[in-house]
Design a protein around this motif. Structure first.
Motif, PDB file in Angstrom:
ATOM      1  N   ARG A 136       0.798  -1.101   0.035  1.00 36.81           N
ATOM      2  CA  ARG A 136      -0.161  -0.081  -0.003  1.00 36.81           C
ATOM      3  C   ARG A 136       0.805   1.211   0.149  1.00 36.81           C
ATOM      4  NH1 ARG A 136      -4.310  -0.587   4.698  1.00 36.81           N
ATOM      5  NH2 ARG A 136      -4.872   1.368   3.951  1.00 36.81           N
ATOM      6  N   TYR A 137       2.045   1.182   0.600  1.00 41.87           N
ATOM      7  CA  TYR A 137       2.845   2.284   0.661  1.00 41.87           C
ATOM      8  C   TYR A 137       4.219   2.144   0.244  1.00 41.87           C
ATOM      9  CZ  TYR A 137      -0.649   2.819   4.154  1.00 41.87           C
ATOM     10  OH  TYR A 137      -1.900   2.771   5.037  1.00 41.87           O
ATOM     11  N   PRO A 138       5.004   3.305  -0.287  1.00 41.62           N
ATOM     12  CA  PRO A 138       6.328   3.215  -0.667  1.00 41.62           C
ATOM     13  C   PRO A 138       7.409   2.986   0.587  1.00 41.62           C
ATOM     14  CG  PRO A 138       5.847   5.503  -0.616  1.00 41.62           C
ATOM     15  CD  PRO A 138       4.451   4.669  -0.216  1.00 41.62           C
ATOM     16  N   THR A 139       7.168   1.861   1.201  1.00 38.32           N
ATOM     17  CA  THR A 139       7.867   1.559   2.511  1.00 38.32           C
ATOM     18  C   THR A 139       8.370   0.147   2.452  1.00 38.32           C
ATOM     19  OG1 THR A 139       5.963   0.669   3.603  1.00 38.32           O
ATOM     20  CG2 THR A 139       6.554   3.103   3.747  1.00 38.32           C
ATOM     21  N   VAL A 140       9.142  -0.254   3.196  1.00 38.54           N
ATOM     22  CA  VAL A 140       9.455  -1.577   3.922  1.00 38.54           C
ATOM     23  C   VAL A 140       8.753  -1.718   5.168  1.00 38.54           C
ATOM     24  CG1 VAL A 140      11.303  -3.168   4.968  1.00 38.54           C
ATOM     25  CG2 VAL A 140      11.767  -1.979   2.946  1.00 38.54           C
ATOM     26  N   GLU A 141       7.894  -2.638   5.344  1.00 39.59           N
ATOM     27  CA  GLU A 141       7.122  -2.984   6.462  1.00 39.59           C
ATOM     28  C   GLU A 141       7.916  -4.031   7.187  1.00 39.59           C
ATOM     29  OE1 GLU A 141       2.552  -4.228   7.669  1.00 39.59           O
ATOM     30  OE2 GLU A 141       3.118  -4.247   5.773  1.00 39.59           O
ATOM     31  N   VAL A 142       8.099  -3.873   8.458  1.00 43.09           N
ATOM     32  CA  VAL A 142       8.904  -4.933   9.628  1.00 43.09           C
ATOM     33  C   VAL A 142       7.679  -5.326  10.492  1.00 43.09           C
ATOM     34  CG1 VAL A 142      10.602  -5.186  11.214  1.00 43.09           C
ATOM     35  CG2 VAL A 142      11.021  -4.074   9.070  1.00 43.09           C
ATOM     36  N   ARG A 143       7.190  -6.640  10.284  1.00 47.90           N
ATOM     37  CA  ARG A 143       6.292  -7.094  11.273  1.00 47.90           C
ATOM     38  C   ARG A 143       6.347  -7.983  12.311  1.00 47.90           C
ATOM     39  NH1 ARG A 143       1.542  -6.900   8.121  1.00 47.90           N
ATOM     40  NH2 ARG A 143       0.889  -9.035   8.705  1.00 47.90           N
ATOM     41  N   VAL A 144       7.661  -8.154  12.561  1.00 49.11           N
ATOM     42  CA  VAL A 144       8.134  -9.236  13.472  1.00 49.11           C
ATOM     43  C   VAL A 144       7.698  -8.779  14.916  1.00 49.11           C
ATOM     44  CG1 VAL A 144      10.415  -8.476  14.078  1.00 49.11           C
ATOM     45  CG2 VAL A 144      10.024 -10.807  14.051  1.00 49.11           C
ATOM     46  N   ALA A 145       7.462  -7.734  15.346  1.00 51.17           N
ATOM     47  CA  ALA A 145       7.240  -7.144  16.636  1.00 51.17           C
ATOM     48  C   ALA A 145       5.947  -7.462  17.308  1.00 51.17           C
ATOM     49  CB  ALA A 145       7.322  -5.816  16.759  1.00 51.17           C
ATOM     50  N   ASP A 146       6.055  -8.031  18.549  1.00 51.01           N
ATOM     51  CA  ASP A 146       4.691  -8.151  19.404  1.00 51.01           C
ATOM     52  C   ASP A 146       4.320  -6.521  19.650  1.00 51.01           C
ATOM     53  OD1 ASP A 146       4.858 -10.677  19.634  1.00 51.01           O
ATOM     54  OD2 ASP A 146       5.091 -10.614  21.782  1.00 51.01           O
ATOM     55  N   VAL A 147       2.982  -6.110  19.689  1.00 49.78           N
ATOM     56  CA  VAL A 147       2.710  -4.764  20.191  1.00 49.78           C
ATOM     57  C   VAL A 147       3.605  -4.755  21.501  1.00 49.78           C
ATOM     58  CG1 VAL A 147       0.584  -5.608  21.337  1.00 49.78           C
ATOM     59  CG2 VAL A 147       0.728  -3.327  20.397  1.00 49.78           C
TER      60      VAL A 147
END
Length: 375
Positions: free
Chosen positions: A238-249
């Motif tokens: 959706r965005y011009p980014t790298v998305e890092v998804r590994v973290a717990d909230v």
């Protein structure tokens, strides 16, 4: 995504040295304050938000979850202000709906209502994945760092892979499941292993390789469609980014600021490596997955894998190495002092998992987390 004419190194050279933008998506649980069971009141909570704040929330898969999104930020103080405002508004809306907003990454007691939000897409996911899609709700923290070229974004994900178990360990914040201590620091990470398209991103050479890999996985049935790329790091759709998804909230906004600052600095650091033609470290897949499992199991309380040397070292040695590696980028972004302060607090107070166990029992841990959620 579309192919670009220049090489990734040439493009990275134009980005390297710039101040990168950062944004965060935080997922929270809505819990019953009497039982600490999940409360399926997301619709009522979203309705209680002021209209301008409602634009910063998203409909989540489960009716006991609430997601808040920051705008694109250029500095960590700006990010902190948006995180605090989002959390405060969401907590007030949750209270109006009869629940507590809690920054905990896995359902701590039980989720009696496991129906999904009523959208065609969510129903399709439910049909395709069956009981996996109806596991108790989980909450992550997704960090977006501005990388405007997709070819470079693919390379950034390759370079990030050895560092993401450290980020995972630092953010471990999900001890309880079915009202009992799981003996894992991040139960969210363990539970998510049931999803077939989630985990470390594969090593990919180009956007074409990315698109071919995703198409093959969709064709295999593992992915329902190309939106089910759930890797720990990915070029955002959706965005011009790298998305890092590994973290717990994260328990507190300051914890989120810490991990966002470090992830942004890591992205800036690997952009320098790409521009200079330095290859990404490529650990064997079995060891990379083992490093993630161990990070989820121990948090910062034991060892982590140094995937460059392929050996286990004390967890805080890896945190120090990450911070040292990202140091020049932290200074370039003006983030060194903020990160040092939050890192010192993490060293003293421990991860969210450590804080939950120190609270004594589950109700005390949830009350503590509910307080930390809004500061």
């Amino acid at each position: 995504m579309s192919l670009t004419a220049s090489s990734p190194a040439e493009i990275a050279g134009t980005i390297a040295g710039q101040r990168l933008t950062v944004g965060v998506e935080e997922e929270f649980l809505l819990l019953d304050p009497g039982t600490w069971r999940n409360a399926p009141v997301a619709d009522a909570a979203r309705d209680a938000l002021a209209p301008q704040v409602r634009e910063l929330t998203r409909v989540e898969f489960r009716r006991s979850m609430m997601e808040m999104v920051t705008p694109v930020c250029s500095s960590l103080p700006q990010l902190r202000a948006h995180l605090a405002a989002n959390r405060s508004a969401a907590a007030a809306a949750a209270h109006a709906a009869g629940a507590r907003l809690v920054a905990v990454a896995a359902t701590p007691v039980a989720e009696p209502d496991r129906t999904v939000e009523d959208t065609p897409r969510f129903h399709a996911i439910s049909r395709h994945y069956g009981p996996i899609a109806h596991d108790p709700a989980l909450c992550g923290c997704h960090i977006h760092v501005g990388v405007p070229d997709p070819q470079v974004a693919v390379q950034v994900c390759n370079h990030l892979r050895p560092w993401l178990p450290v980020v995972q360990a630092m953010t471990a914040n999900s001890v309880f499941h079915a009202a009992a201590d799981t003996h894992h620091a991040s139960w969210r990470s363990i539970q998510l292993e049931r999803w077939p398209s989630l985990g470390p991103s594969p090593f990919l050479t180009s956007v074409a390789h990315y698109e071919r890999t995703v198409a093959e996985l969709v064709g295999s049935g593992v992915m329902l469609d190309d939106s089910m790329v759930l890797w720990w790091a990915r070029p955002s759709r959706r965005y011009p980014t790298v998305e890092v998804r590994v973290a717990d909230v994260c328990p507190a906004a300051g914890d989120t600021v810490l991990v966002a600052g470090l992830v942004r600095a890591l992205v800036a650091t690997v952009l320098d490596d790409i521009a200079a033609g330095r290859p990404a470290v490529r650990p064997p897949e079995h060891l990379l997955r083992a490093a993630h499992w161990n990070a989820a199991h121990q948090g910062l309380g034991g060892t982590l894998m140094d995937l460059r040397g392929r050996r286990a070292v004390p967890a805080w040695d890896m945190v120090d190495l990450l911070t040292e590696t990202a140091g020049p980028a932290l200074r370039r972004h003006g983030d060194e002092a903020v990160v040092a302060l939050e890192l010192a607090r993490l060293r003293t107070e421990g991860t969210g998992a450590d804080r939950q166990r120190r609270a004594g029992d589950l109700p005390a841990a949830m009350r503590m987390l509910a307080g930390l959620t809004t500061g």
